[in-house]
Design an enzyme around this catalytic site. Structure first.
Site, PDB file in Angstrom:
ATOM      1  CE  LYS A 291      -4.481   0.819   0.444  1.00  0.00           C
ATOM      2  NZ  LYS A 291      -5.468  -0.204   0.066  1.00  0.00           N
TER       3      LYS A 291
HETATM    4  N1  GLU Z   1      -7.140  -0.055  -3.224  1.00  0.00           N
HETATM    5  C1  GLU Z   1      -7.918  -1.221  -3.493  1.00  0.00           C
HETATM    6  C2  GLU Z   1      -7.930  -2.127  -2.272  1.00  0.00           C
HETATM    7  O1  GLU Z   1      -7.777  -1.685  -1.169  1.00  0.00           O
HETATM    8  C3  GLU Z   1      -7.481  -1.936  -4.777  1.00  0.00           C
HETATM    9  C4  GLU Z   1      -6.073  -2.427  -4.798  1.00  0.00           C
HETATM   10  C5  GLU Z   1      -5.639  -2.954  -6.139  1.00  0.00           C
HETATM   11  O2  GLU Z   1      -6.440  -3.029  -7.051  1.00  0.00           O
HETATM   12  O3  GLU Z   1      -4.446  -3.261  -6.254  1.00  0.00           O
HETATM   13  O4  GLU Z   1      -8.197  -3.301  -2.365  1.00  0.00           O
END
Ligand code: GLU
Length: 411
Positions: free
Chosen positions: A104
């Protein structure tokens, strides 16, 4: 006493790990992220002034494949939150069974205070600083809170300047620029499917179910649209500007059109206005927190009346509140399954990019449907067999898969 976001995620992890008798050797691997990057992003504002923002990328684990996870732009972004969210991505990609690890990132900024040109410069500067730790087979960012397809287009462009044409370095891109059909709607579509499957498992129907949704951004709007299409009644919605309820059912398309135009639901005229904070207390069949983390806590959990909570956001329920809900028999459908539709279609986008081939929207949607249904079956079965909550079951499934991969590869 409230614990930090990362402690909370590790607590959920440890509970499942204890039941699995994983042992300290394996647990130690997953309690600390593999890499944490912090960068200073100095950018020129439109007025010529120069400001510095903090940017983060945390790569938690890549046992099952490249690191994967979104980038959020929010004033509350800090190392603790990013670590927690990176760890959740490791478990999420494993529960839904896509071949990625977890990561993240984010920038501590309120993007609403910046112009589009400033946000673009900030995004490009961020990629300039982290380009050597991301890549199509290394770490693949995606949208999250306050980021969308436009940001992903800038990331694709900036990364490609340095490394050559690389659409697979980022997912959630515009459909016109190597994005996948169905990606924008995917998280909300998945939340709706998760809700339907949960109701079904309780001998209930999605048709006529009364739903309240907190957050009316990407996840909340599409969740509302798909649940409405399935026959549910969206009776209350809220965002940071206010809340509106209507027992007869909110006109979802009108609400979505309003948000597209104005950016929020203030002045939206589809029912009775009330205080945003009170959305969580609506007497509904299903509550969907789809905004930010840590919104259901010991301060308010006693007032939550829904028998089913589907976590559209990441980390909306803190562990103490989670336990209080469980004691009351409330079913909490955990984030690492409930909102996994987004990363699932990110995976489909990545596959299409690597194959230089595009799939139809129907193909994407039916593959997503299959993943979400299978995911529910899997965690529901473990929850029944082991007599644990859906959250602990989801962690057990995820840890089993990630742990197996880690052991096969070698510690
Ligand atoms: N931000 C989204 C999540 O928390 C998508 C992450 C992604 O598609 O890599 O799952």
């Amino acid at each position: 006493m409230a614990m930090s976001a990362f402690e909370a995620t590790n607590l959920y992890f440890r509970r499942a790990a204890d039941i699995m008798q994983l042992g300290q050797r394996i647990e130690a691997v997953f309690e600390t992220p593999s890499r944490e990057v912090k960068v200073a992003l100095t950018v020129e504002m439109d007025n010529g002034e120069v400001r510095t923002f903090e940017g983060y990328r945390v790569q938690h684990d890549n046992s099952r494949g490249p690191f994967k996870g979104g980038l959020r732009y929010h004033p509350h972004v800090d190392p603790d939150e990013v670590k927690s969210l990176a760890s959740l991505m490791t478990w999420k990609t494993a529960v839904i069974d896509v071949p990625f690890g977890g990561a993240k990132g984010g920038i501590t900024v309120d993007p609403k205070q910046l112009s589009t040109a400033e946000v673009e410069r900030l995004t490009r500067r961020f990629i300039g600083k982290i380009h050597d730790v991301i890549g199509p087979t290394l770490d693949i960012p995606a949208p999250d809170v306050n980021t969308n397809a436009q940001h992903m287009a800038w990331i694709y462009d900036e990364y490609s300047k340095l490394h050559g044409h690389s659409p697979a370095v980022v997912t959630g891109k515009p459909v016109e620029l190597y994005g996948s059909l169905g990606r924008e709607a995917a998280t909300g579509r998945g939340v709706a499917i998760a809700t339907r499957e949960t109701l079904k498992s309780q001998g209930k129907h999605v048709e006529g179910a009364r739903v309240a949704i907190q957050g009316f951004g990407n996840v909340g709007t599409f969740t509302a649209r798909f649940l409405h299409a399935m026959g549910a009644k969206i009776v209350a919605i809220a965002d940071h500007t206010g809340a509106v309820r209507n027992a007869a059912g909110i006109d979802v398309e009108k609400a979505i059109a309003h948000v597209k135009k104005h950016g929020h639901i203030a002045e939206l005229d589809v029912g009775e206005r009330f205080k945003s904070d009170e959305l969580l207390f609506e007497p509904v069949d299903v509550l969907v927190p789809a905004a930010l983390g840590n919104v259901i806590t010991m301060h308010n959990v006693a007032n939550v009346r829904a028998p089913i909570i589907v976590e559209g956001a990441n980390g909306p329920t803190d562990p103490e509140a989670n336990d209080a809900l469980e004691r009351r028999g409330v079913i909490v459908v955990p984030d690492i399954y409930a909102n996994a539709g987004g990363v699932t279609v990110s995976y489909f986008e990545w596959v299409q990019n690597l194959q230089q081939f595009t799939w139809s929207e129907d193909e994407v949607n039916s593959k997503l449907e299959a993943k979400m249904v299978k995911g529910f079956e899997t965690i529901h079965k473990v929850a029944r067999e082991r007599q644990v909550s859906l959250r602990t079951a989801a962690f057990i499934v995820a840890i089993g898969r990630v742990g197996k991969a880690r052991v096969l590869r070698g510690l």
